[in-house]
Enzyme design. Sequence first.
Site, PDB file in Angstrom:
ATOM      1  N   LYS A  74      10.829 -57.403  51.060  1.00 49.10           N
ATOM      2  CA  LYS A  74      12.141 -57.391  50.398  1.00 49.10           C
ATOM      3  C   LYS A  74      13.293 -57.068  51.356  1.00 49.10           C
ATOM      4  O   LYS A  74      14.417 -57.513  51.139  1.00 49.10           O
ATOM      5  CB  LYS A  74      12.142 -56.380  49.237  1.00 49.10           C
ATOM      6  CG  LYS A  74      11.383 -56.869  48.008  1.00 49.10           C
ATOM      7  CD  LYS A  74      11.538 -55.907  46.843  1.00 49.10           C
ATOM      8  CE  LYS A  74      10.807 -56.412  45.612  1.00 49.10           C
ATOM      9  NZ  LYS A  74      10.985 -55.550  44.445  1.00 49.10           N
ATOM     10  N   ASP A 110      16.258 -57.158  40.326  1.00 49.26           N
ATOM     11  CA  ASP A 110      15.550 -56.008  39.731  1.00 49.26           C
ATOM     12  C   ASP A 110      16.506 -55.112  38.934  1.00 49.26           C
ATOM     13  O   ASP A 110      16.258 -54.790  37.771  1.00 49.26           O
ATOM     14  CB  ASP A 110      14.877 -55.161  40.817  1.00 49.26           C
ATOM     15  CG  ASP A 110      13.570 -55.759  41.291  1.00 49.26           C
ATOM     16  OD1 ASP A 110      12.951 -56.527  40.531  1.00 49.26           O
ATOM     17  OD2 ASP A 110      13.172 -55.452  42.427  1.00 49.26           O
ATOM     18  N   ALA A 136      13.355 -42.622  44.562  1.00 49.38           N
ATOM     19  CA  ALA A 136      14.472 -43.147  45.353  1.00 49.38           C
ATOM     20  C   ALA A 136      14.036 -44.339  46.197  1.00 49.38           C
ATOM     21  O   ALA A 136      14.615 -44.615  47.245  1.00 49.38           O
ATOM     22  CB  ALA A 136      15.029 -42.041  46.254  1.00 49.38           C
ATOM     23  N   GLY A 137      12.976 -45.048  45.759  1.00 53.41           N
ATOM     24  CA  GLY A 137      12.481 -46.208  46.499  1.00 53.41           C
ATOM     25  C   GLY A 137      13.306 -47.451  46.186  1.00 53.41           C
ATOM     26  O   GLY A 137      14.423 -47.370  45.658  1.00 53.41           O
ATOM     27  N   GLY A 253       8.870 -50.805  30.956  1.00 55.76           N
ATOM     28  CA  GLY A 253       9.189 -51.571  32.158  1.00 55.76           C
ATOM     29  C   GLY A 253       8.963 -53.068  32.005  1.00 55.76           C
ATOM     30  O   GLY A 253       9.338 -53.848  32.881  1.00 55.76           O
TER      31      GLY A 253
HETATM   32  N1  LIG Z   1       9.471 -53.395  35.868  1.00 58.33           N
HETATM   33  C1  LIG Z   1       9.939 -54.063  36.914  1.00 58.33           C
HETATM   34  O1  LIG Z   1      10.544 -55.132  36.796  1.00 58.33           O
HETATM   35  C2  LIG Z   1       9.788 -53.491  38.288  1.00 58.33           C
HETATM   36  C3  LIG Z   1      10.543 -53.997  39.355  1.00 58.33           C
HETATM   37  C4  LIG Z   1      10.375 -53.421  40.616  1.00 58.33           C
HETATM   38  C5  LIG Z   1       9.458 -52.391  40.799  1.00 58.33           C
HETATM   39  N2  LIG Z   1       8.729 -51.943  39.736  1.00 58.33           N
HETATM   40  C6  LIG Z   1       7.775 -50.829  39.896  1.00 58.33           C
HETATM   41  O2  LIG Z   1       8.480 -49.699  40.335  1.00 58.33           O
HETATM   42  C7  LIG Z   1       7.608 -48.831  41.042  1.00 58.33           C
HETATM   43  C8  LIG Z   1       8.317 -48.330  42.281  1.00 58.33           C
HETATM   44  O3  LIG Z   1       8.525 -49.420  43.154  1.00 58.33           O
HETATM   45  P1  LIG Z   1       9.351 -49.257  44.505  1.00 58.33           P
HETATM   46  O4  LIG Z   1       9.451 -50.609  45.107  1.00 58.33           O
HETATM   47  O5  LIG Z   1      10.598 -48.473  44.272  1.00 58.33           O
HETATM   48  O6  LIG Z   1       8.351 -48.358  45.371  1.00 58.33           O
HETATM   49  P2  LIG Z   1       8.699 -47.509  46.666  1.00 58.33           P
HETATM   50  O7  LIG Z   1       9.847 -48.110  47.415  1.00 58.33           O
HETATM   51  O8  LIG Z   1       7.402 -47.289  47.360  1.00 58.33           O
HETATM   52  O9  LIG Z   1       9.230 -46.088  46.067  1.00 58.33           O
HETATM   53  C9  LIG Z   1       8.396 -45.243  45.314  1.00 58.33           C
HETATM   54  C10 LIG Z   1       9.176 -43.996  44.892  1.00 58.33           C
HETATM   55  O10 LIG Z   1       8.308 -43.207  44.082  1.00 58.33           O
HETATM   56  C11 LIG Z   1       8.187 -41.905  44.656  1.00 58.33           C
HETATM   57  N3  LIG Z   1       6.837 -41.416  44.429  1.00 58.33           N
HETATM   58  C12 LIG Z   1       5.666 -42.110  44.559  1.00 58.33           C
HETATM   59  N4  LIG Z   1       4.619 -41.318  44.233  1.00 58.33           N
HETATM   60  C13 LIG Z   1       5.143 -40.101  43.890  1.00 58.33           C
HETATM   61  C14 LIG Z   1       4.582 -38.875  43.448  1.00 58.33           C
HETATM   62  N5  LIG Z   1       3.261 -38.733  43.295  1.00 58.33           N
HETATM   63  N6  LIG Z   1       5.407 -37.841  43.166  1.00 58.33           N
HETATM   64  C15 LIG Z   1       6.747 -37.981  43.319  1.00 58.33           C
HETATM   65  N7  LIG Z   1       7.354 -39.130  43.740  1.00 58.33           N
HETATM   66  C16 LIG Z   1       6.556 -40.174  44.008  1.00 58.33           C
HETATM   67  C17 LIG Z   1       8.499 -42.077  46.127  1.00 58.33           C
HETATM   68  O11 LIG Z   1       8.929 -40.847  46.672  1.00 58.33           O
HETATM   69  P3  LIG Z   1       9.044 -40.585  48.275  1.00 58.33           P
HETATM   70  O12 LIG Z   1      10.357 -41.191  48.718  1.00 58.33           O
HETATM   71  O13 LIG Z   1       9.047 -39.105  48.374  1.00 58.33           O
HETATM   72  O14 LIG Z   1       7.849 -41.234  48.909  1.00 58.33           O
HETATM   73  C18 LIG Z   1       9.621 -43.121  46.054  1.00 58.33           C
HETATM   74  O15 LIG Z   1      10.837 -42.496  45.727  1.00 58.33           O
HETATM   75  C19 LIG Z   1       6.338 -49.649  41.332  1.00 58.33           C
HETATM   76  O16 LIG Z   1       5.292 -49.208  40.484  1.00 58.33           O
HETATM   77  C20 LIG Z   1       6.726 -51.070  40.965  1.00 58.33           C
HETATM   78  O17 LIG Z   1       5.627 -51.802  40.463  1.00 58.33           O
HETATM   79  C21 LIG Z   1       8.879 -52.459  38.496  1.00 58.33           C
END
Ligand SMILES: NC(=O)c1ccc[n+]([C@@H]2O[C@H](COP(=O)([O-])OP(=O)(O)OC[C@H]3O[C@@H](n4cnc5c(N)ncnc54)[C@H](OP(=O)(O)O)[C@@H]3O)[C@@H](O)[C@H]2O)c1
Length: 288
Positions: A74, A110, A136-137, A253
């Site tokens: 991305k 998104d 904050a991802g 979601g």
């Molecule tokens: N519904 C939809 O259309 C849609 C669209 C996009 C994404 N998503 C979903 O959104 C989710 C996140 O995606 P992303 O791309 O943002 O991932 P990402 O960039 O890897 O970010 C993940 C975030 O979650 C936090 N995190 C993960 N495990 C944790 C835990 N055990 N305790 C506390 N914080 C935790 C991480 O914190 P740190 O910064 O501390 O590592 C980070 O802030 C995924 O499951 C994805 O499938 C859904």
Amino acid sequence: MSYQVPSYQAKLVGVFGCPVAENPTIVMQEAAFRALGLHWRYLNIEVRAEQLADAMRGLRAFNMAGINLTIPHKVTVLPYLDGLSAEAALIGAVNTVVREGERLIGHNTDGKGFVRSVQEDAGIHPSGQRVVFLGAGGAARAMAVEMALAGAASITIVNRTADRGQPLVDLLRRQTPAQAEFALWDGPFVVPAETDILVNATSIGLFPRVEDAPAVALDSIRPGLLVCDVIPNPPKTAFLAAAAARGARTLDGLGMLVNQGAIAFRLWTGRDAPLAVMRQALEEVFSA
Ligand SMILES: NC(=O)c1ccc[n+]([C@@H]2O[C@H](COP(=O)([O-])OP(=O)(O)OC[C@H]3O[C@@H](n4cnc5c(N)ncnc54)[C@H](OP(=O)(O)O)[C@@H]3O)[C@@H](O)[C@H]2O)c1
């Protein structure tokens, strides 16, 4: 009598990612193409990080109409594009590429998908809302930027480190009218009483770890709060179930996933997407 020469050549779109085999977007996009009688095909294409340059050349060579991007492409796709939407430039990540002649333009659907789901599925306009994001991802970044641009009054970013949380807060303060603050997530998060919308934007609760839920002090979830989850599979996460038990309204979601796909569909085809068809196709996948 005239003879119409048939065209067997489909318009091609799809997704580049790694892994990509289980990405379900194909199901809703192909259902939408069928529903509208469009001769389009959506392909799940595995592209490793080091192959992205070749894949982007292939996209041009195959005259594809566009592509979705998922992990790990991305952000790294940016150098291969000829232009960005204003929002994708702000977010710094692209999930949808649209071919305009010889130009490849990057968009991020998104956050817009989330905003549309909040508006249409939950019936709440973002304007004036006080919103808290857990995480904050990439997903949190896209959602927070779009909620701020849509008029949210304040955005709080809650993350276990400041490394990703603080830069997002800085971006929101610099580039949007919303108030923004960072909160360190070092124990069960206590939801501030003035919060209107609480969003799990982490991957906690995603299949198969369906019992997991983000650490939130459940007694701080009050009736009337809108609690949202970014996890589409399962749509009813343990977090949403716990929030509903406290009397909160919930938004799954799946609505975000369908709406971000519908926005990409419109960008590619120029047609309004059949939302109900797309949602039903995904529900069947996630209940199988
Ligand atoms: N519904 C939809 O259309 C849609 C669209 C996009 C994404 N998503 C979903 O959104 C989710 C996140 O995606 P992303 O791309 O943002 O991932 P990402 O960039 O890897 O970010 C993940 C975030 O979650 C936090 N995190 C993960 N495990 C944790 C835990 N055990 N305790 C506390 N914080 C935790 C991480 O914190 P740190 O910064 O501390 O590592 C980070 O802030 C995924 O499951 C994805 O499938 C859904």
